[in-house]
Design a protein around this motif. Structure first.
Motif, PDB file in Angstrom:
ATOM      1  N   ARG A  31       2.424  -4.642   2.634  1.00 26.46           N
ATOM      2  CA  ARG A  31       1.272  -5.325   2.031  1.00 26.46           C
ATOM      3  C   ARG A  31       1.731  -6.462   1.127  1.00 26.46           C
ATOM      4  O   ARG A  31       1.171  -7.570   1.171  1.00 26.46           O
ATOM      5  N   CYS A  81      -5.375  -9.503   5.014  1.00 21.55           N
ATOM      6  CA  CYS A  81      -5.285  -8.576   3.880  1.00 21.55           C
ATOM      7  C   CYS A  81      -5.891  -9.231   2.642  1.00 21.55           C
ATOM      8  O   CYS A  81      -6.194 -10.413   2.640  1.00 21.55           O
ATOM      9  N   PHE A 109      -1.457  -5.581   8.801  1.00 18.13           N
ATOM     10  CA  PHE A 109      -1.912  -6.730   8.020  1.00 18.13           C
ATOM     11  C   PHE A 109      -1.995  -8.004   8.838  1.00 18.13           C
ATOM     12  O   PHE A 109      -2.132  -9.094   8.286  1.00 18.13           O
TER      13      PHE A 109
END
Length: 226
Positions: free
Chosen positions: A207, A226, A33
């Motif tokens: 995430r 992301c 990410f």
């Protein structure tokens, strides 16, 4: 030259050996990410508390490597809870004192500390609800320290509690190291681990952390993808 991002933490973030797979720490997935301008150095280790991480000179090693403009992510709590062992700490006493040492190392090198409260456990109460107190006072103690030191905090504990509640307890099994007998050669007898993640779970937790960094006014947010 790449900027460096250091992760200081416990087994929930740590890089796992081949013998432990498919157990996976969220720190292993964090680079997914981030832009290629960031180099992740994951110093998180299984079984470590703030106390043992410092005693074993792991923070000293980070201090040798971190430099101006780098980043230090700090997440502990699971093993600090083990107050019956030498590694344990009290949330509003030595836990906060130890966390302050991590912050001091980063600030002394003109780098950016970021405190992360602990990821939740998949911990059911008898009525089936997720236990809202599974990490005790440690998340709140970290938040209070961040406010006192004017250091940013991401409340990963609350974020993951909310995420688990949205998924429901059956779906959260998919995040964790749950294997039946004979399913994997590293765990021939099977395993039902409600603290540690599998590959998918580690990716989801990374995430969540990255998405919330992106939303902050923090120097690291410019490197989140992301």
């Amino acid at each position: 030259m790449k900027k460096k991002l250091f992760i200081a933490g416990d087994s929930t973030a740590a890089q796992k050996s081949g013998e432990a797979k498919p157990e996976t720490g969220w720190g292993e997935k964090f680079s997914c990410f981030l832009s290629s301008e960031i180099e992740v150095r994951n110093y998180a280790q299984n079984g470590r508390s703030t106390e043992s991480f410092i005693t074993e000179k792991r923070l000293d090693q980070i201090a040798k490597e971190i430099g101006p403009g780098d980043f230090l992510l700090i997440q502990f709590g699971h093993n600090d809870q083990k107050i019956d062992l030498p590694i344990g700490t009290m949330p509003y006493e030595d836990y906060q004192e130890n966390l302050a040492q991590f912050v001091e190392v980063a600030l002394a090198k003109n780098s950016f500390p970021l405190l992360l409260t602990s990821v939740t456990r998949r911990d059911n109460l008898p009525d089936g609800r997720l236990n809202p107190e599974t990490l005790g006072d440690y998340p709140e103690a970290m938040i209070a320290l961040g406010e006192r030191l004017a250091v940013p905090v991401i409340d990963v504990y609350r974020l993951t509690q909310d995420y688990y509640q949205r998924l429901g307890m059956e779906e959260t099994i998919k995040l964790h190291l749950h294997l039946s007998t004979g399913q994997h050669p590293n765990y021939p007898a099977g395993i039902a681990d409600n603290t540690h993640f599998n590959d998918y779970g580690a990716h989801q937790i990374a995430r969540i952390i990255a998405e919330n960094i992106r939303l902050m006014e923090h120097p690291l947010s410019a490197y989140v993808r992301c």
